[in-house]
Scaffold this motif. Sequence first.
Motif, PDB file in Angstrom:
ATOM      1  N   THR A 133      39.624  38.772  32.176  1.00 35.00           N
ATOM      2  CA  THR A 133      39.265  37.563  32.916  1.00 35.00           C
ATOM      3  C   THR A 133      40.455  36.611  32.948  1.00 35.00           C
ATOM      4  OG1 THR A 133      38.472  36.419  30.933  1.00 35.00           O
ATOM      5  CG2 THR A 133      36.856  37.740  32.162  1.00 35.00           C
ATOM      6  N   GLU A 134      40.368  35.607  33.806  1.00 33.14           N
ATOM      7  CA  GLU A 134      41.462  34.632  33.902  1.00 33.14           C
ATOM      8  C   GLU A 134      41.680  33.927  32.564  1.00 33.14           C
ATOM      9  OE1 GLU A 134      42.761  30.740  36.621  1.00 33.14           O
ATOM     10  OE2 GLU A 134      40.807  31.687  36.896  1.00 33.14           O
ATOM     11  N   PRO A 179      42.220  42.095  37.099  1.00 27.29           N
ATOM     12  CA  PRO A 179      41.482  40.856  36.851  1.00 27.29           C
ATOM     13  C   PRO A 179      40.020  41.022  37.218  1.00 27.29           C
ATOM     14  CG  PRO A 179      42.770  40.679  38.860  1.00 27.29           C
ATOM     15  CD  PRO A 179      43.133  41.992  38.250  1.00 27.29           C
TER      16      PRO A 179
END
Length: 277
Positions: free
Chosen positions: A64-65, A87
């Motif tokens: 994830t970011e 991502p």
Amino acid sequence: MTGDSALPRPGAAPFTERTPRVVAARKLTRRAEREKTGRFLAEGANAVEAALEYGGTVYELFVTERAAAQHERLLIAAREAGVPVSPITDRAAGGLSETVTPQGIVAVCALVDRPQETVLKPGAKLVVVLVDVADPGNAGTVIRVADAAGADAVVLAGDSVDPHNGKCVRAAAGSLFHPAITRIRDVDAALKACSAAGLRTVGAHGYADTELDQVTFDEPTAWVFGNEAHGLPQGVLETVDLAVKIPMYGRAESLNLATAAAICVYTNAMASRVATT
């Protein structure tokens, strides 16, 4: 992030829970799919780092970011190893996790267990054997203990849990990739393989006549631990070279599997280390 971003495809939309690669990865939370594909999920920074560092085959890394910002070093290591870094959304991460609070970094890895003949061979000094251990958290914790104590291998025998189970992987905290791991369905065959490798088999049994502090550890040893509720079967107790109990100095009736394993394996490891220095 600093310098070149470790994330590929800058600006690209992250994969969602419906993206085919995420859907395929999510299926790996089931044992049947793991056995079919020869792959499993390693969630969390510890497990991912161990997989990348110790030569495990990593097919893809989902992140994830937020996790990417926290673990840029791991993303760079993955990129340098030629591992695709994809991502994903937080929701997709939730689908790949079996925890309430996903860590947001998950690797798709090759199964770590090996054929018994490559694991149980002369030269091993300390081996841990789990017989019919059902709880993946216990199995993972014992694998971590075995790793910390410098064990050569861990054998999951009989009906023991799959070491690639998500809870087991998390409990092992990266140690799943360190000691050699093998699975042997036939318990008797597992014990014979240990003996053939020159290992003395020692079973942990709460009602044994011999106490742990009465044992010397001057030869290679395979510690054998049983099911959380039922302990070792009578047939195993009759087969091992020695049955040993941990002395109880207080009022506790017994110890749980992971604690008992830690005491026994570390007592062995420390005594062996002292003997060789």
